[in-house]
Each structure stands twice: as structure tokens, then as C-alpha cells.
Design a protein around this motif. Sequence first.
Motif, mmCIF file in Angstrom:
data_model
loop_
_atom_site.group_PDB
_atom_site.id
_atom_site.type_symbol
_atom_site.label_atom_id
_atom_site.label_comp_id
_atom_site.label_asym_id
_atom_site.label_seq_id
_atom_site.Cartn_x
_atom_site.Cartn_y
_atom_site.Cartn_z
ATOM 1 N N UNK A 284 0.854 -1.193 0.000
ATOM 2 C CA UNK A 284 0.000 0.000 0.000
ATOM 3 C C UNK A 284 0.889 1.243 0.000
ATOM 4 N N UNK A 285 0.664 2.195 -0.918
ATOM 5 C CA UNK A 285 1.511 3.388 -0.980
ATOM 6 C C UNK A 285 1.440 4.226 0.287
ATOM 7 N N UNK A 286 2.551 4.810 0.649
ATOM 8 C CA UNK A 286 2.612 5.609 1.868
ATOM 9 C C UNK A 286 1.656 6.788 1.831
ATOM 10 N N UNK A 287 1.446 7.366 0.668
ATOM 11 C CA UNK A 287 0.559 8.539 0.611
ATOM 12 C C UNK A 287 -0.886 8.162 0.923
ATOM 13 N N UNK A 288 -1.305 6.941 0.595
ATOM 14 C CA UNK A 288 -2.650 6.486 0.955
ATOM 15 C C UNK A 288 -2.732 6.249 2.459
ATOM 16 N N UNK A 289 -1.713 5.629 3.022
ATOM 17 C CA UNK A 289 -1.670 5.383 4.466
ATOM 18 C C UNK A 289 -1.758 6.694 5.230
ATOM 19 N N UNK A 290 -0.942 7.668 4.817
ATOM 20 C CA UNK A 290 -0.927 8.963 5.504
ATOM 21 C C UNK A 290 -2.268 9.681 5.358
ATOM 22 N N UNK A 291 -2.906 9.570 4.201
ATOM 23 C CA UNK A 291 -4.169 10.268 3.974
ATOM 24 C C UNK A 291 -5.277 9.706 4.861
#
Length: 400
Positions: A123-130
Motif C-alpha cells: 500500500x503506498x505511503x501517501x494512501x496510508x498517511x491520507x
Amino acid sequence: MFFRFLFAVPVIALFCLPASAGQYDAQFRQFLKSDVAPAARQAGVSQATLDRELKGLTPDTSLPGLVGPGGKGKPPKINFQAEFKSPARYFRDSQFNALVPRGRSLMKQHASALSRIEAKYGVPRRIILAIWARESGYGSAKIPYDAIRVLATQAFMGQRPEFFKGELIAGLKILQNGDVSRTGMKSSWGGAMGQPQFLPSSFLKYAVDFDGDGKRNIWSSDVDTMASIAHYLSAHGWVKGRDWGYEVFLPENVSCTREGPDNRQAISAFVREGVRRVSGKPFPANEVNQPGNILLPAGRYGPAFIATENFYVIKDYNESDAYALFVGHLADRYGSNKGFAGKWKPMKETTRGAVRNLQQRLEGLGHDVGGADGLIGFKTRRSIGRDQEKNGFFATCWVG
């Protein structure tokens, strides 16, 4: 996950159940003794845990939405006055501008951990952070309630007593396992816990110890929080290497009635029909022959998107088009902090009751609206559009 107030989700009047101090205490104690404790023991919760965690517990009658013992009272009133105003409020640039800098900073701070999380779960980090941002403002939101007291109260006198009895038992298992202390086990008033807002059953399935301290800590460990979010998405079918979706120009010859994940086709087929990205760039080579579907959260009154399967994985975290779109859009803005190219146009305001009536009329005409629940999901939107086309109008796929 905990459902919050989205533009297409009913706004519940947060009325508390009138009760004098201690009015329900004796009945509550009996409920815990005769109903909860036997079920918890059968599920593997020890008597020692029950004695320790339930001793002296009283119901919190200040919680919103309570209906009375057994869930048999009158449900709280629903405020129908402002449900379907323009989603522009939900997607205000000011919200994203406030969240993007902190997200970028956390990506740098946790770069090494995020690389390991991406490698493990895909899972991409930007999705996790969002998602972390949307659930708890990267952990800055106040989450003040005693989770066990909330869950026990909801099981005793909330609107879904059996559901919350199961969550209460799951919460007791968490304490028995030792991942968190009772004082540290904080939740929202709806029982969603910690920075990723996991219900206890989700915690048991998806929370992970990624910082190596031996505890699954979604309350104060950033690393455990991020890894737990990634594990949840991975377990719900995140397709590695694909994005969530792309904002597009949807030409008028492509009807809005074709929206929905059950109408997927190769993205290349949409391109041949004149669909193009608003950025002017072609779809990525690894995406163009993969399936996608039209997404129009406000019909023709708002931006248009081609969504991938991963958009609906985000929706598994919180069942709302608006939520998933917020997460995807915020994830994009960590790179280039730009708003949607398409505008949220002025739209007719309506109420959930009026939408329910409309859905019932559409069902009477043979349309599948996905259930007459008063919420405008993709099946309702495209049913509106089909009725508009049938009557000789250009389909907008939105009320009015």
C-alpha cells in the motif's frame, strides 16, 4: 471504522438519553452479569479479566444516540435540513492545505518505516498517511472516551446492542492480551479506537506491532498506526501497483448512467470514447489496460473520475464515496497540492426523506436504486439519469 459526518451521510442530532444519575445502574450491572459475562467467557475471556474490567462499571448516559435498555426505545431524531448541500464544503481547499504540510513532514520523518510497510503490504505511503489524516488528524484529534465503558453502554442501551456486545467482548480480549492498559484504551463515543479509529474487532484482525516493542499500539505509536492501516487495506484487497483513480474530463457522449464498479471496462476503452485525464497526461502504461469505472459523486454537478478497484478498498475503511475520494485526493496533493480541475456546481438542496421518496418512485418504475435509504449512492445516481434520459432530458444523475 467510525462513520463521521459526510456530505452524503445523514446528520444525526446528537441528543443524549434523558436520565437521572444512577437511574440504570442496577439494570446495567445485571446486564453485564447475566448477558455479557457468559458470552465473554464462552469467547475465551477469563473471569479475572471480567472481574477486573467490569467491576464498578456504570453506563455513560451522556453518549449521543442512546435509545434505552435493550435498544428498544425511540431512535433519536434525524436532522434532515442540511444533508445534500454542495460537497464543496467537504472538499474545501483550506482543509487540504492544512493537512498536506504535516503529511509531507511525517513522510520524511518515517521514511524508513514507511518503506518497510510498503514492501510488506503493497500500500503506498501517501494512501496510508491520507487515511491517518482523515481519521485522527495524524493523531492530533482528541479521543477521550473509556472504550470499555462506551462499548458496554452501547451494548446495553444503544441502537445496535448485539453488534456492540460483540465489540465489547473484543475489547475485553484486547485488554486480556495486554496490548494496551485500560487507561490507555481510548475511543470515540462510537467505540472506534486510537489513531486509525479501529473498532475492537478490527483491532484484533488488523492491528500490528511494527515497531517491535511487543505491543500493537494504535494509540501512541505512529509506526504501529501506519502499519495497521496498511494491513487493513491489504487484507481488504488492495491491488499492488495500481492507483486509486484519476480525475477526468467525461465527454457528454459518455452517459453518467454508466457509473459504478459493476460497469468496469478497460481504461483504454474509455480513452477511445474520448475520456481523458484533466492533467493532459496519458494514463500510466501499467494502468491503461486495467479495469476502471466511472465515478461521479455528484453526478454531472461535480468532478468526474475513473476509479480503480483500490478506490473501493478505501471505501471498505469507511463506506462513503466522499470519504474515499477525500483520501485519494489528499494522497494526490502530497505530491502537487492542487485542487480538482472540475468544479462542484450549485445543486438543488434536498432532504433524506425527499430522496427516499424519490428512490421509492424509481423502484416503482423498475430501477435498482440499491435500497430506498435516502442516500444518493451510485445506483441511485444512475437510476435518476436513466429516468432523465427516458423522459428526453440530458442525464445529470443528480436530484433536480
